[in-house]
Scaffold this active site. Structure first.
Site, PDB file in Angstrom:
ATOM      1  N   GLU A 117       0.793  -1.233   0.000  1.00  0.00           N
ATOM      2  CA  GLU A 117       0.000   0.000   0.000  1.00  0.00           C
ATOM      3  C   GLU A 117       0.830   1.290   0.000  1.00  0.00           C
ATOM      4  O   GLU A 117       0.525   2.223   0.723  1.00  0.00           O
ATOM      5  CB  GLU A 117      -0.930   0.002   1.221  1.00  0.00           C
ATOM      6  CG  GLU A 117      -1.901  -1.154   1.201  1.00  0.00           C
ATOM      7  CD  GLU A 117      -2.725  -1.266   2.475  1.00  0.00           C
ATOM      8  OE1 GLU A 117      -3.921  -1.578   2.347  1.00  0.00           O
ATOM      9  OE2 GLU A 117      -2.200  -1.051   3.571  1.00  0.00           O
TER      10      GLU A 117
HETATM   11  C1  NGO Z   1      -3.865  -4.759   4.924  1.00  0.00           C
HETATM   12  C2  NGO Z   1      -2.949  -3.597   5.212  1.00  0.00           C
HETATM   13  C3  NGO Z   1      -2.737  -3.371   6.706  1.00  0.00           C
HETATM   14  C4  NGO Z   1      -4.067  -3.405   7.450  1.00  0.00           C
HETATM   15  C5  NGO Z   1      -4.764  -4.716   7.152  1.00  0.00           C
HETATM   16  C6  NGO Z   1      -6.104  -4.780   7.842  1.00  0.00           C
HETATM   17  C7  NGO Z   1      -1.766  -5.383   4.510  1.00  0.00           C
HETATM   18  C8  NGO Z   1      -0.651  -6.253   4.087  1.00  0.00           C
HETATM   19  N1  NGO Z   1      -1.724  -4.064   4.583  1.00  0.00           N
HETATM   20  O1  NGO Z   1      -2.950  -5.855   4.908  1.00  0.00           O
HETATM   21  O2  NGO Z   1      -2.095  -2.133   6.898  1.00  0.00           O
HETATM   22  O3  NGO Z   1      -3.826  -3.289   8.829  1.00  0.00           O
HETATM   23  O4  NGO Z   1      -4.962  -4.901   5.774  1.00  0.00           O
HETATM   24  O5  NGO Z   1      -6.811  -5.954   7.558  1.00  0.00           O
END
Ligand code: NGO
Length: 521
Positions: A319
């Site tokens: 992300e």
């Molecule tokens: C995503 C995000 C995290 C969140 C999570 C919540 C990943 C790998 N990045 O997973 O920052 O906390 O979802 O479910």
């Protein structure tokens, strides 16, 4: 006249099905009809004098002393004893984590090639004893183990649990309990998500404000916290005594607000943002064109690698929405070699997949579909895959709409959703030979107490553990549901909070003190 056989005493409840009730299901197990052995005040644990074997024996002794009140001395002498833990190759599966366990009328023998194998064998032995063996206070017994044998080894090399200590900090004592809980089911990796927008949780000598300032916050505005290097070493050493390798994650280039708040020079506009205590993702990024960023990463990775005996260093990579794709690729092409230079193998979330390969790297898949062509392509370039599909393995997902904490963006995950898939054939274009294993991540945006951590782990973590450990041929929902039910009284005895999933026919928790009763959720 032949001696008259003693009248059989009443058969304890664990005796009838103990070998069929193990979680994770072993490779092979059979009871021996009519044979049993009972642990008593005179029982000693004999073990190979190697410190690693003595550590396994001491851990078993501590568990058994607590519940039985018996002294259970550990005798560092490999000879026969009522309980014997020893290194051997004959009859032991050819695997570094394999073991063989035999229970005869004379006692219990666990044989393995390594301390990890011995440890897993002792965890199996706990499940062959009555559920009250998990109690923190001494009970009357009888502590009878049914006769039989188990021959066992894991399907996948990596069975992991991840705890996000960045969104909500957890003190060392909680991490040690977490380690104890996951080790019950032969999980062998603890992935610590040490850094995120809301907090930086590990002391770095060359950049002290990361932890001192960047660690003093968390979601919701609480005080946060961080691990000193001594704290972190304690966690690593404790995990090692439970056959668990710690995998540290430093999440870059996104998820870095806490670092940017501590050091303005890491930020693209050289300005420190305020501390962040919300739950949005994807808004922060390191200055990917600045040499200072790579000096910082060099220092952080070097210090983390020095604290890490395990092979992996996780660089996050998820992300990074503020970093254009070309810059992201450049950033990862520079970052991964910094990890390799420390002697560690790169692990990263699957957004890493279409960046430059680094030797043996591990791509952690957290998507919600069964196809990801960039991951399949990375595999053709030599990557291995760690499976954490969010709609199967994310333990921060709620069980049901009324689960008091957790998310639902990847769906509601009851225990059957978590159990009913095959890691070996899950992702198109990723053969079982490229699957390193499975991991259950627990993100903690809304998880603030250990009781909530436990609620989200149990009973789903044992499902992931079983997918990682047990032979593919044992996968059968009805059988698993029955075996999982038998674990409930153990969790009640241990005071573990768990979700009384309506999918499981839990036995009544007769006689359990009310404090140990699981909450009805
Ligand atoms: C995503 C995000 C995290 C969140 C999570 C919540 C990943 C790998 N990045 O997973 O920052 O906390 O979802 O479910």
């Amino acid at each position: 006249m032949p001696p008259v056989a003693p009248r059989p005493r009443s058969v304890p409840s664990n005796e009838l099905s103990a070998y069929a009730d193990l979680v994770p299901a072993p490779v092979g197990a059979e009871p021996t009809a009519g044979v049993h052995w009972t642990l008593s005040a005179t029982t000693a644990i004999h073990t190979h004098p190697a410190p690693v074997a003595v550590a396994v024996a001491e851990h078993l002794a501590a568990v058994l002393r607590r519940a039985t009140g018996h002294p259970l001395p550990v005798v560092p002498d490999d000879g026969p004893g009522p309980i014997r833990l020893h290194f051997a190759r004959d009859g032991v599966p050819e695997h570094s984590e394999g073991y063989r366990l035999d229970v005869t009328a004379d006692g219990v023998t666990v044989a393995a090639r390594t301390a990890a194998g011995l440890f897993h064998g002792t965890q199996t032995l706990r499940q062959l004893l009555p559920a009250e063996v998990e109690s923190g206070t001494a009970g009357p017994g009888p502590w009878t183990v049914p006769g039989g044998y188990v021959v066992d080894r894991p399907r996948f090399a990596y069975r992991g649990a991840m705890l996000d200590v960045a969104r909500h900090f957890r003190p060392v004592a909680d991490i040690l309990r977490f380690i104890d809980l996951i080790s019950l089911y032969k999980i062998n990796h603890l992935h610590l998500h040490l850094t995120d927008d809301q907090g930086w949780r590990i002391a770095i000598d060359n950049w002290p404000l990361l932890a001192e300032y960047g660690g003093a916050s968390e979601v919701g505005g609480g005080p946060g916290g961080h691990y000193s290097k001594a704290d972190y070493r304690r966690i690593v050493e404790y995990a090692a005594t439970r056959a668990i390798t710690v995998v540290p994650e430093i999440d870059v280039p996104g998820h870095t607000n806490a670092a940017l708040a501590a050091y303005a020079e890491l930020s693209p506009d050289r300005t420190s943002p305020p501390v962040y205590t919300g739950t949005e993702v994807g808004f922060s990024a390191l200055a990917v064109h600045s040499e200072t960023t790579y000096d910082f990463l060099h220092d952080v990775f070097t210090e983390i690698a020095a604290l890490t005996p395990g092979p992996y260093l996780h660089v996050g990579g998820d992300e990074a929405f503020k970093v254009p794709a070309a810059d992201y690729a450049t950033f990862m092409a520079r970052t991964q070699p910094l990890v390799v230079a420390t002697g560690k193998t790169v692990m990263g979330w699957h957004q890493l997949a279409d960046t430059a390969h680094s030797p043996g790297r591990v791509i952690q898949f957290w998507g919600t579909s069964d196809r990801d062509d960039t991951v399949a392509d990375a595999v053709t370039r030599g990557a291995r895959v760690l499976l954490s599909p969010a709609n199967r393995a994310y333990l921060d997902m709620k069980y049901a709409t009324d689960t008091p904490v957790g998310h639902d963006w990847a769906g509601l995950l009851e225990v059957r959703d978590v159990y009913d898939w095959d890691p070996g054939s899950f992702l198109a274009g990723v053969p079982e030979s490229a699957v390193l294993g499975v991991e259950a991540p627990l993100w903690t945006e809304s998880v603030t107490t250990m009781a909530e951590v436990e609620l989200m782990l149990f009973p789903r973590l044992p499902a992931i553990a079983e997918l990682g450990w047990s032979p593919a041929g044992t996968r059968d929902w009805a059988g698993f549901a029955r075996r999982l039910a038998a674990q409930g009284p153990r969790w009640s005895a241990a005071g573990i909070t768990f979700h009384r999933s309506p999918q499981i026919s839990w036995p009544a928790v007769a006689g359990a003190p009310s404090a140990a009763q699981p909450p009805a959720t």
